[in-house]
Design a protein around this motif. Structure first.
Motif, short mmCIF file in Angstrom:
data_model
loop_
_atom_site.label_atom_id
_atom_site.label_comp_id
_atom_site.label_asym_id
_atom_site.label_seq_id
_atom_site.Cartn_x
_atom_site.Cartn_y
_atom_site.Cartn_z
N PHE A 82 0.81 -1.20 0.00
CA PHE A 82 0.00 0.00 0.00
C PHE A 82 0.85 1.26 0.00
CE2 PHE A 82 -2.36 3.38 2.19
CZ PHE A 82 -3.53 3.41 1.44
N LYS A 100 -5.44 0.41 3.13
CA LYS A 100 -4.33 -0.37 3.66
C LYS A 100 -4.89 -1.55 4.45
CE LYS A 100 -0.14 0.14 6.48
NZ LYS A 100 0.64 1.11 7.27
N PRO A 106 -2.48 -3.77 0.04
CA PRO A 106 -3.67 -3.00 -0.36
C PRO A 106 -4.91 -3.86 -0.52
CG PRO A 106 -2.21 -3.34 -2.23
CD PRO A 106 -1.49 -3.90 -1.03
#
Length: 623
Positions: A82, A100, A106
């Motif tokens: 992320f 996140k 991610p």
């Protein structure tokens, strides 16, 4: 099965904006599988609605009406973290939400069936792969399993592993992950050349532009010599030029008060019309863009010639050639060193671009006999057929063996930090016996506890707990006392665990009965599937635990150093500096305690770097 008794070979080109799948059912007979609308390529989109999950071209049509829940460009997200600066840039322009997730990976957030859902990029990619798998199954009439998948040349190991995870979630067995330009070279038989050749592969996709040079040798070996391009430039840039031009034309015709700039639906319909026109100009010198009720029931119709199109697009073509020149310059390759040029991607079908390439390399012919949209999937299918054929031939020559019983799932312990420490790996033939050494993890520790687990996940608690035992150890500084743990699995599958402390010779033992803890085949399959599904999270967890342990070790060593500083030495340090260092150490400890799950690698490293700068500057005053 094919007529030769060999299963069909499948090759998938997983594109950023479009994907393509090919099949080989008979010796050297390769076909590109059309999608539901009869096209060779399928949109790499997944959309979520209150009633269903859409994939492919149906999902693409949700872009304007349902942008927050229509996901695309997942190849940019798979296998990355992320906090990656590239991901942060993409998040700002994507209409869908990315957050996140666990261990800094991610997650895409969408509304699906009126509920908020979170999906990893691998899960989204697997949905698209299921769609492609079903297209293949419907076309050939048999189950699809073994596959070769292509990825961009610049993909790193994490991104390639993430692609394998997506395929596994889709119920596919990956024979091999190969690079797109290599697949295209195979499609043209360049792997069968018997002379040294430099092949340039010019890949212009909707949203990416990749250029690479592959060399062939007398043994047919393909070697990537150089790669480059622009991963944020492609056909979309040409489309934007065209859309801008015709929006102005529409506004001018309708006296500006009919400005369509802010109407996404109208712009999308205009894009579709322009794309169709660009395709028509590949083989025609002029065409018409005609759209009924483009905006407020006003029709739009205009004729465009190939010459006008080329004039409008000159900045786009110039950027293509400038990027190519830059690539060759950086790779220290002269255009005269290039023997063959292979075209990949639908945008390379544009006659003007082909003309510019012929002039640039001073050649008469380009490799374009295979449809540029299909060429990568074609090569992947050829390679898949070759691998399956080799596999089948090996199986014919292998003798039938009576396989020994094996350990179905890995066996190990959580010694102290939550990580699953494997002692006997999965698939080890039984009877088996293996051992590991473990050390104390804090000063004056009097015993080491061991929890026994079975499974394939990196975090101990994500596996099946089997039992626990511990051994007394001699009090000593951290890491000075140690114990040997031995796991032994007998022919009946019973696990014997025993531990011996080295200094005192004290022992302890437990027996874990196979009948009590034996898992069914279905349970084992589920555990293995979960292990594959969470493979990337587990890998990230291991990375996090390593840097976390390094930080803890650094704090421990600094504290020991501070204890060794005598009273005289301490007077040489300002009390405020000592206090500052002690405060920083305490803050780092609190950070560790408060971020067991969510902190990522970069955050732990940042804490350690800040602590090191402070502590080194203070302690250096004593040297």
């Amino acid at each position: 099965m094919t007529s030769e008794g060999i299963p069909p070979a499948i090759g998938i080109d997983m594109g950023m904006s479009h994907s393509c799948v090919g099949v080989c059912r008979h010796q050297d007979k390769f076909e590109i599988i059309p999608n539901e609308r009869g096209y060779p390529d399928t949109s790499s989109y997944v959309a979520f609605t209150p009633t269903e999950c859409l994939t492919g071209d149906r999902a693409y049509h949700q872009v304007t009406t349902n942008p927050a829940n229509t996901v695309y460009e997942m190849q940019r997200l798979v296998g990355r973290r992320f906090n990656d600066p590239e991901i942060q840039k993409l998040i700002k322009r994507w209409p869908f939400k990315v957050i996140k997730g666990t261990y800094g990976l991610p997650k895409v957030v969408v509304e699906y069936k009126c509920k908020q859902k979170e999906y990893s990029a691998e899960e989204i990619s697997s949905m698209l792969l299921v769609h492609l798998k079903n297209l293949a199954k419907s076309y050939i009439g048999t189950t699809v399993k073994d596959v070769v998948i292509t990825v961009p040349l610049y993909f790193n190991d994490s991104q390639r592993q993430a692609t394998k995870v997506a395929a596994h979630l889709a119920g596919l067995d990956v024979l091999q992950i190969i690079d797109k330009p290599v697949a295209a070279a195979i499609a043209y038989g360049l792997h069968m050349k018997t002379s040294d050749t430099n092949v340039l592969l010019f890949d212009l996709d909707y949203s990416t532009f990749d250029v690479s040079v592959i060399t062939t040798d007398e043994n047919g070996k393909l070697t990537v010599k150089a790669t480059g391009g622009d991963t944020h430039f492609g056909g979309i840039d040409l489309l934007e030029i065209m859309v801008d031009h015709f929006v102005k034309e529409f506004n001018k015709k309708n006296q500006m008060e009919m400005d369509i700039t802010g109407n996404l639906r109208a712009l999308n319909r205009l894009q579709v019309g322009i794309l169709s026109a660009i395709g028509a100009l590949v083989s025609n010198t002029e065409t018409t863009i005609s759209i009924e009720s483009l905006y407020k029931e006003i029709d739009f119709s205009t004729r465009i010639t190939r010459n006008k199109f080329e004039y409008m697009s000159k900045s786009f073509f110039r950027k293509c050639i400038e990027t190519l020149e830059s690539f060759l310059r950086d790779a220290k390759i002269n255009n005269t060193d290039v023997d063959d040029i292979v075209l990949i991607g639908q945008w390379t079908m544009i006659p003007k671009l082909q003309q510019l390439l012929r002039e640039f390399f001073n050649v008469n012919e380009l490799f374009k006999s295979i449809n540029a949209v299909e060429v990568v999937a074609h090569g992947a299918t050829i390679h898949a057929a070759s691998l399956i054929r080799e596999k089948s031939e090996k199986e014919k020559t292998l003798p039938t063996l009576s396989l020994p019983n094996i350990v179905p799932l890995s066996l190990g312990v959580d010694a102290h930090d939550g990580v699953f420490s494997v002692i006997i790996p999965r698939n080890t033939p039984i009877p088996a016996e293996k051992e590991q050494i473990y050390f104390t993890t804090y000063d004056n520790q009097t015993s080491i506890p061991f929890n026994v687990y079975q499974g394939e996940r990196s975090r101990a608690k994500d596996n099946k707990w089997l039992g626990e035992f511990e051994v007394a150890v001699s009090p000593a500084p951290k890491g000075k006392s140690k114990a040997k743990v031995v796991f032994s699995v007998d022919a009946d599958g019973t696990l014997n665990c025993w531990v011996k402390e080295f200094t005192t010779g004290l022992k302890n033992k437990i027996i874990i009965d196979n009948d009590k803890h034996k898992l069914s085949d279905e349970e084992i399959k589920k555990i293995l599937k979960d292990a594959e599904k969470y493979k990337l999270e587990d890998r990230e967890y291991i990375k996090i635990m390593r840097v976390r342990n390094v930080l803890e070790e650094y704090i421990y060593n600094v504290r020991r150093k501070m204890k060794t500083i005598g009273g005289t030495d301490k007077t040489r340090l300002h009390a405020e500096e000592i206090k500052k260092m002690e405060t920083a150490i305490e803050a780092a400890n609190e950070y560790i305690d408060g971020n067991q799950e969510l902190a990522d690698v970069d955050e732990y490293k940042k804490v350690q770097n800040q602590l090191q700068k402070l502590c080194v500057s203070v302690i250096a005053q004593l040297v």
